[in-house]
Design an enzyme around this catalytic site. Structure first.
Site, PDB file in Angstrom:
ATOM      1  N   GLU A 184       0.821  -1.210   0.000  1.00 41.49           N
ATOM      2  CA  GLU A 184       0.000   0.000   0.000  1.00 41.49           C
ATOM      3  C   GLU A 184       0.860   1.267   0.000  1.00 41.49           C
ATOM      4  O   GLU A 184       0.340   2.359   0.197  1.00 41.49           O
ATOM      5  CB  GLU A 184      -0.910   0.017   1.239  1.00 41.49           C
ATOM      6  CG  GLU A 184      -1.891  -1.138   1.286  1.00 41.49           C
ATOM      7  CD  GLU A 184      -2.674  -1.182   2.592  1.00 41.49           C
ATOM      8  OE1 GLU A 184      -2.289  -0.461   3.535  1.00 41.49           O
ATOM      9  OE2 GLU A 184      -3.654  -1.930   2.668  1.00 41.49           O
TER      10      GLU A 184
ATOM     11  N   GLU B 265      -6.413  -7.525  -0.833  1.00 45.22           N
ATOM     12  CA  GLU B 265      -6.850  -7.661   0.556  1.00 45.22           C
ATOM     13  C   GLU B 265      -8.306  -7.222   0.674  1.00 45.22           C
ATOM     14  O   GLU B 265      -8.711  -6.238   0.057  1.00 45.22           O
ATOM     15  CB  GLU B 265      -6.006  -6.791   1.503  1.00 45.22           C
ATOM     16  CG  GLU B 265      -4.536  -7.154   1.564  1.00 45.22           C
ATOM     17  CD  GLU B 265      -3.754  -6.209   2.468  1.00 45.22           C
ATOM     18  OE1 GLU B 265      -4.397  -5.491   3.278  1.00 45.22           O
ATOM     19  OE2 GLU B 265      -2.518  -6.166   2.354  1.00 45.22           O
TER      20      GLU B 265
END
Length: 796
Positions: A439, A579
């Site tokens: 991320e 995710e």
């Protein structure tokens, strides 16, 4: 007994004559290869050997292949065919008297006789821009919805105020804390961070956890993380690789894997001596859409090989593997995940653990071996495997250093790490996928001290951060391709901007160019709505939901994920939801309750993904699949993933047409109590997005630079009444959660009345628009408008 001395004398004489004879190198017959030509099919292995050799006279044998993308050879002369084509193998034989021979073998590689996939090749991916500014999140989602990762105990602990510009990320056990720059100062430590009495003060922050000065004051206290003193160095060691003198067999390990798949060739040792059954084949005639379909539904090996921190003992790789509360990974554990219905696994990795600190960024060999062992557990279980560079102690912040040299060093580290990783795993088949980052590409690049202060780029300079994100992703692709061999065709996963849907669906985010068509995929994470997916405290200041599953909840999910379908899937790039997950509700320090509707949330994500060329990968730290008992923790979810596995394997792959059919949207827009209520697309081929954004709707995904005189045409096909349609290119942002059109008319382009059967046309003044500009509209003078409308943006 009488001895025959005469016979003994003769033997001694003969021996003396032999040993006295001088040695000539020519006495060694010139060595030859057993084959001068090899014809192989992709995936085959054949061994070359030297004839006429006397081992006692040979000092060294070295095999090399000219074109490593066609075939490779190991030091024992085993040739593996990789891709169709011709190449030459050279075997250099050096004698002890320093005389050398170069032996040649021509290698011809033909197409494999069969492949695992029967799908027909799809259209090549469209190069260039993929996406435009996405709309704000749906009604139940606050702008910039955070991401989450459940913790070691099964539930993350979260801070109480997400930032509207950046979603929160996980702590070491999966707990979520927002990466915001404007939050209160007294945040509690992230979950699993050791107490100061147990760890040094300069402990590296766990995965993406902000500094204390930035997190909300009412953050729940972290849970259940063993401190450094509780993670002994003699934690169960990873399975040892069998000695090379043994015949490779899975019985050499404590746990036996499942039945080898069509992608297996039987147990053998990798080039690095790791036990594997992977056949090393890069199939031809398949593309990224085929791969994503075969990946089915997946799971993460969360809080394991990405665990990091200066408090962790460096004496053993298992200290890192277990530092954030998870057990040592085993073959049986991964087999259990496969049996539970997961066909793919994402293995987050912190490569800086045990890394050389001499500026070379050399990855530790023991750590490399452990990662390779674990990824082979998954390959042996017939799973697809994704490996990445994860949070990795937050070194990504160096990209935003105010010091130019440190910014350069950050790129050097990134390049060096991926060069090592790509070379190390070059031999593996197309079941191994590389992911450029986690991320960290985006907002988190712009920080100098673990996100405590602003970095080199201005806080609002997103243009520069998009440019840097694109540069890093392009560097990733270039490095992997340059290493050749199987990596010339490897499927690559490109991290989205903050892995956030709306930020990734922005014209400033660009997919990298590649040397091969349709071998790239894009990654986002999905934890929306945040009060349900992330908040574990009913008193959470920015909201808390204990349940999920209304019709509006499901429509909101489909609307958000549709943005990825429009901006990427329909433009040649299938999507991996790297995710997604739902936190439990924290009742007390060690007591968590599963939220209502979690299985429906999982089902909704999986069904939409599997029907739209996406692969859903669950974030799990033993919350859903218990890695100790090797069982699913919930019967409904156990049945769900078996069902999703069947769905993935038996549904037909439909590849979208990779073309730009213009900008249009058809769906239902509802208005209630004078405010935007919902917008739901009914046209699967819509090419831009309409979403609810506070008190108005947002139109996003249009590249205005391609127009000279654009016109927006709105047709109301049917409605429950009429309304005043007001269009603008600005909104009032005084309240970050409740955008609305300026009451004084600033930025308003036009307003007209719409009703059932009417069509209105509005000219869009380009001088007021940037290439990434959103449009906003509101419905006024009506509290019950519900209309089926179509919107087009065309050239006048």
């Amino acid at each position: 007994m009488r001895k025959n001395y005469k016979s003994i004398s003769c033997l001694l004489t003969a021996a003396l004559v032999l040993t006295a004879a001088p040695f000539h190198a020519d006495a060694l017959t010139k060595p030859k290869l057993n084959k001068k030509k090899l014809t192989m099919r992709v995936g085959q292995k054949k061994k070359l050997a030297i004839k006429n050799k006397k081992a006692s006279q040979i000092k060294k044998i070295k095999f090399t292949v000219k074109k490593k993308n066609i075939a490779r050879v190991n030091k024992k002369g085993v040739v593996t065919a990789l891709n169709e084509g011709n190449t030459k193998l050279v075997c250099k034989v050096t004698l002890k008297n320093k005389k050398t021979y170069k032996l040649n073998c021509k290698i011809t590689v033909k197409e494999a006789e069969s492949t695992v996939s029967t799908a027909t090749p799809g259209a090549s991916a469209a190069a260039g821009v993929a996406g435009t500014p996405a709309a704000s999140t749906a009604a139940s989602v606050k702008p910039g919805s955070p991401s989450m990762k459940p913790n070691a105990s099964g539930t993350p602990v979260h801070t109480d105020a997400p930032d509207v510009t950046q979603k929160p990320s996980a702590g070491p056990d999966g707990s979520i804390t927002p990466d915001n720059t404007d939050a209160p100062a007294d945040t509690a430590k992230p979950d699993n961070t050791p107490d100061t009495s147990k760890a040094p003060a300069d402990t590296a922050k766990p995965d993406n956890t902000p500094a204390a000065s930035k997190a909300p004051a009412d953050t729940a206290k972290p849970v259940n993380t063993p401190a450094a003193s509780k993670a002994p160095a003699d934690t169960a060691k990873p399975v040892k690789t069998p000695e090379t003198s043994k015949t490779p067999s899975f019985t050499d390990t404590p746990d036996t894997p499942g039945t080898p798949s069509p992608s297996s060739q039987g147990p053998h040792l990798s080039a690095n001596g790791i036990l594997t059954s992977d056949n090393g084949v890069m199939r031809t005639g398949i593309d990224a859409y085929d791969i994503v379909k075969e990946m089915g539904a997946g799971t993460n090996l969360g809080n394991t090989l990405e665990s990091c921190g200066t408090w962790i003992g460096t004496s053993s790789t298992s200290n890192y593997e277990t530092a954030w509360g998870q057990p040592v990974t085993t073959q049986k554990m991964i087999d259990g995940m496969k049996a539970a219905g997961f066909d793919s696994i994402r293995i987050p990795v912190a490569w800086s653990n045990m890394m050389a600190d001499d500026g070379t960024y050399t990855i530790n060999e023991k750590y490399f071996n452990r990662v390779e062992t674990v990824l082979n557990y998954a390959l042996n279980a017939d799973m697809y495997v994704i490996i990445n560079i994860h949070f990795d102690s937050g070194w990504w912040a160096r990209f935003g250093s105010k010091t130019e040299q440190e910014r350069k060093d950050a790129m050097t580290k990134y390049k060096t790490m991926w060069t090592q990783i790509a070379n190390r795993f070059q031999e593996y088949s197309d079941r191994l996928i590389f992911e450029s980052a986690n991320e960290e590409l985006g907002t988190r690049l712009n920080s100098t001290d673990d996100y405590k202060g602003s970095g080199y780029y201005a806080k609002d300079d997103m243009d520069s951060l998009y440019k840097l994100t694109n540069e890093i992703n392009q560097t990733f692709v270039d490095i992997v391709r340059s290493t050749g061999g199987n990596n010339a065709r490897r499927f690559l996963l490109i991290a989205g901007y903050d892995t956030d849907i709306s930020k990734t669906c922005d014209l400033r985010y660009k997919m990298p160019t590649d040397t091969i068509d349709s071998h790239l995929m894009v990654s986002i994470h999905y934890y929306s709505p945040a009060p349900y997916c992330i908040a574990d405290n009913p008193k959470n200041s920015w909201g808390y939901d204990a349940s999920w599953g209304t019709d509006e909840d499901i429509k909101a999910l489909q609307g958000e994920l549709s943005q990825m379908r429009i901006f990427f899937v329909n433009k040649g790039y299938p999507v991996i939801i790297g995710e997604y997950g739902v936190t439990d509700t924290k009742i007390s320090e060690n007591n968590f309750v599963r939220k209502e509707g979690r299985d429906l949330f999982f089902r909704s994500v999986c069904e939409f993904a599997l029907e739209n060329n996406m692969c859903p990968i669950l974030w799990d730290c033993s919350q859903v699949f218990d890695r100790r008992s090797l069982t699913m923790t919930n019967e409904a979810e156990k049945a769900l993933y078996i069902e999703m596995n069947e769905k993935a394997h038996h549904s037909k792959l439909v590849k979208p047409s990779v073309s730009d059919a213009g900008y249009h949207w058809t769906g239902t827009v509802a208005n209630s109590n004078w405010n935007a209520s919902s917008a739901s697309a009914s046209d699967p081929n819509s090419t831009f997005i309409i979403t609810k954004n506070g008190g108005c709707f947002t139109i996003s995904g249009i590249d205005w630079s391609v127009f000279k005189n654009p016109v927006l045409k709105l047709t109301c096909k049917e409605s429950s009444g009429s309304a005043l349609f007001r269009l603008a290119n600005q909104v009032d942002t005084s309240n970050q959660y409740w955008h609305h059109l300026y009451d004084n008319g600033t930025g308003v382009i036009s307003e007209k009345t719409i009703s059932s059967g009417s069509t209105i046309s509005i000219n869009i003044p380009l001088n007021d628009m940037t290439s990434t500009q959103n449009l906003y509209f509101a419905l006024a003078n009506s509290s019950d408008f519900n209309g089926i409308i179509s919107i087009e943006v065309v050239e006048n």
